[in-house]
Scaffold this motif. Structure first.
Motif, mmCIF file in Angstrom:
data_model
loop_
_atom_site.group_PDB
_atom_site.id
_atom_site.type_symbol
_atom_site.label_atom_id
_atom_site.label_comp_id
_atom_site.label_asym_id
_atom_site.label_seq_id
_atom_site.Cartn_x
_atom_site.Cartn_y
_atom_site.Cartn_z
ATOM 1 N N MET A 87 0.593 -1.073 0.010
ATOM 2 C CA MET A 87 0.042 -0.004 -0.074
ATOM 3 C C MET A 87 0.849 1.277 0.174
ATOM 4 O O MET A 87 0.441 2.223 -0.628
ATOM 5 C CB MET A 87 -0.908 0.090 1.162
ATOM 6 N N ALA A 88 1.825 1.101 0.843
ATOM 7 C CA ALA A 88 2.864 2.498 0.755
ATOM 8 C C ALA A 88 3.489 2.657 -0.795
ATOM 9 O O ALA A 88 3.546 3.877 -1.194
ATOM 10 C CB ALA A 88 4.271 2.159 1.767
ATOM 11 N N ALA A 89 3.853 1.515 -1.448
ATOM 12 C CA ALA A 89 4.333 1.640 -2.904
ATOM 13 C C ALA A 89 3.258 2.301 -3.682
ATOM 14 O O ALA A 89 3.473 3.041 -4.588
ATOM 15 C CB ALA A 89 4.859 0.269 -3.405
ATOM 16 N N ALA A 90 1.831 1.661 -3.508
ATOM 17 C CA ALA A 90 0.937 2.031 -4.274
ATOM 18 C C ALA A 90 0.572 3.678 -4.173
ATOM 19 O O ALA A 90 0.307 4.463 -4.959
ATOM 20 C CB ALA A 90 -0.446 1.327 -3.618
ATOM 21 N N LEU A 91 0.766 4.006 -2.521
ATOM 22 C CA LEU A 91 0.501 5.444 -2.427
ATOM 23 C C LEU A 91 1.432 6.290 -2.968
ATOM 24 O O LEU A 91 1.085 7.421 -3.588
ATOM 25 C CB LEU A 91 0.573 5.560 -0.939
ATOM 26 N N ALA A 92 2.922 5.876 -3.281
ATOM 27 C CA ALA A 92 3.909 6.613 -3.687
ATOM 28 C C ALA A 92 3.414 6.695 -5.282
ATOM 29 O O ALA A 92 3.632 7.840 -5.759
ATOM 30 C CB ALA A 92 5.242 5.918 -3.384
ATOM 31 N N VAL A 93 3.287 5.598 -5.834
ATOM 32 C CA VAL A 93 2.919 5.637 -7.304
ATOM 33 C C VAL A 93 1.578 6.398 -7.644
ATOM 34 O O VAL A 93 1.753 6.936 -8.467
ATOM 35 C CB VAL A 93 2.685 4.155 -7.877
ATOM 36 N N THR A 94 0.790 6.737 -6.809
ATOM 37 C CA THR A 94 -0.543 7.293 -6.853
ATOM 38 C C THR A 94 -0.239 9.019 -6.969
ATOM 39 O O THR A 94 -0.419 9.535 -7.913
ATOM 40 C CB THR A 94 -1.357 7.078 -5.672
ATOM 41 N N VAL A 95 0.889 9.103 -5.992
ATOM 42 C CA VAL A 95 1.071 10.678 -5.797
ATOM 43 C C VAL A 95 2.072 11.024 -7.002
ATOM 44 O O VAL A 95 1.771 12.260 -7.690
ATOM 45 C CB VAL A 95 1.793 10.812 -4.602
ATOM 46 N N VAL A 96 2.807 10.156 -7.318
ATOM 47 C CA VAL A 96 3.952 10.598 -8.498
ATOM 48 C C VAL A 96 3.024 10.513 -9.982
ATOM 49 O O VAL A 96 3.127 11.445 -10.785
ATOM 50 C CB VAL A 96 5.114 9.368 -8.717
ATOM 51 N N THR A 97 2.374 9.642 -10.172
ATOM 52 C CA THR A 97 1.564 9.621 -11.451
ATOM 53 C C THR A 97 0.745 10.693 -11.423
ATOM 54 O O THR A 97 0.171 11.274 -12.524
ATOM 55 C CB THR A 97 0.780 8.166 -11.821
ATOM 56 N N GLY A 98 0.005 11.158 -10.211
ATOM 57 C CA GLY A 98 -1.031 12.100 -10.108
ATOM 58 C C GLY A 98 -0.102 13.477 -10.687
ATOM 59 O O GLY A 98 -0.626 14.323 -11.355
ATOM 60 N N GLY A 99 0.809 13.720 -9.916
ATOM 61 C CA GLY A 99 1.629 14.964 -10.623
ATOM 62 C C GLY A 99 2.157 15.054 -12.030
ATOM 63 O O GLY A 99 2.019 15.809 -12.789
ATOM 64 N N ASP A 100 2.390 13.691 -12.677
ATOM 65 C CA ASP A 100 2.547 13.316 -14.083
ATOM 66 C C ASP A 100 1.534 13.873 -14.703
ATOM 67 O O ASP A 100 1.476 14.535 -15.901
ATOM 68 C CB ASP A 100 3.286 12.188 -14.416
ATOM 69 N N TYR A 101 0.181 13.439 -14.616
ATOM 70 C CA TYR A 101 -0.996 13.726 -15.139
ATOM 71 C C TYR A 101 -1.292 15.294 -15.092
ATOM 72 O O TYR A 101 -1.578 15.873 -16.209
ATOM 73 C CB TYR A 101 -2.381 13.081 -14.602
ATOM 74 N N VAL A 102 -0.946 16.051 -14.040
ATOM 75 C CA VAL A 102 -1.117 17.299 -14.128
ATOM 76 C C VAL A 102 -0.136 17.976 -15.074
ATOM 77 O O VAL A 102 -0.520 18.807 -15.868
ATOM 78 C CB VAL A 102 -0.764 17.948 -12.441
#
Length: 251
Positions: free
Chosen positions: A184-199
Motif C-alpha cells: 500500500m505504501a508503494a501504491a501510495l507513492a505511485v499514486t502521488v507521482v503519477t498524479g503529478g505527471d497527469y497534471v
C-alpha cells in the motif's frame, strides 16, 4: 468511360469507426461485466463490514468478491478493445465502477481501523482530481492512461485484497499484514507521482493546443494526444485518432 460519381463528403461527418461504434449493441459482454462489477460493490461492502469485520468467513467471502470484481475490471476493457465493443456507455460506466470499488474498499478498511484515513483521502482525492482534470482538458485533447497509472491500480488492488483477507485467523499468516502495508505504501507513492505527471501532461496539452490554435487559425481545431511519457503526438493527428485514444484511456 466516366467514373461513377462519388457521394459528396460531408464536412464534419463522423468517421467510419464512429458509425461502427453506433452499431455496437449496448448490451454486450464488456458492458455487462462493468455492470456486474458495479453491482458487486455493495455486496463486497456488506460482507466486509459485517460484525465490524470480525467474522472470518464473511471476510473471506469479501476477499473473493473483491477478487472477482477486480478481474472484471481488466477483462471488460480487454474484450471491448479486442471485439470492438466500445460504447459511450462503457466509457462512462467503466471508470465509475472502478472508482466505486476502490473507494468503497478503502473507506471500509479505514472505517474498520485497518488503514489510516489520510491514506484513503490522498488516494481518493487523486482519483477524482484526475477525472476532473481529464474533463478540464478534454476539448484540447486526451490524457491517455500511463503505465504508471496501471501499476498504481494493480498495487492498490493487491494491497486491498491482502488487507481484506482474514489473516489473523490463520496461525502463522499474521505477518502478511506487513506485506500489505508495504504494498500500500508503494501504491501510495505511485499514486502521488503519477498524479503529478497527469497534471504536467494536462498543462503541456493545453499549451500545445493553444500554440496549435494560434498557428492554424481558421483551419479548425486540432486534436493533440499525449503519449504515456507525456510527449505530444504529431500535430496532424486526426479527430478519429483522438477518439481512438479516448477509447483506450477509458477502457
Amino acid at each position: 468511360m466516366t467514373a461513377p460519381a462519388q457521394p459528396p463528403a460531408v464536412a464534419g461527418g463522423p468517421p467510419d469507426r464512429e458509425v461502427e461504434r453506433a452499431a455496437v449493441p449496448l448490451w454486450n459482454i464488456a458492458n455487462i461485466l462493468t455492470l456486474v462489477r458495479l453491482a458487486l460493490v455493495p455486496v463486497f461492502a456488506v460482507l466486509l463490514l459485517h460484525a465490524d469485520g470480525r467474522e472470518t468467513w464473511w471476510r473471506l467471502a469479501a476477499a473473493v468478491v473483491f477478487m472477482i470484481a477486480s478481474f472484471t475490471d481488466r477483462l471488460d476493457g480487454q474484450l471491448a478493445r479486442e471485439r470492438g465493443l466500445i460504447t459511450d456507455f462503457g466509457k462512462i460506466a467503466d471508470p465509475i465502477a472502478d472508482k466505486a470499488l476502490m473507494g468503497t474498499a478503502l473507506g471500509a478498511l479505514s472505517a474498520l481501523g485497518m488503514l489510516w484515513w489520510w491514506v484513503t483521502v490522498v488516494i481518493l482525492v487523486r482519483e477524482f482530481g484526475i477525472t476532473l482534470l481529464r474533463f478540464w482538458v478534454i476539448k484540447y485533447g486526451v490524457i491517455a492512461a500511463s503505465r504508471g497509472g496501471k501499476l498504481k491500480t494493480l498495487l492498490q488492488a493487491l494491497a486491498i485484497w491482502i488487507y481484506v483477507l482474514p489473516l489473523g485467523a490463520v496461525p502463522g499468516l499474521a505477518w502478511l499484514t506487513w506485506v500489505s502495508t508495504v504494498i500500500m505504501a508503494a501504491a501510495l507513492a505511485v499514486t502521488v507521482v503519477t498524479g503529478g505527471d497527469y497534471v504536467r501532461q494536462a498543462i503541456r496539452l493545453r499549451r500545445s493546443a493553444g500554440t496549435g490554435a494560434g498557428a492554424g487559425a481558421g483551419h479548425g481545431s486540432v486534436t493533440v494526444e499525449l503519449s504515456a511519457q507525456g510527449e505530444p503526438a504529431p500535430s496532424g493527428a486526426s479527430d478519429a485518432d483522438g477518439a481512438e485514444a479516448a477509447e483506450r484511456a477509458a477502457k
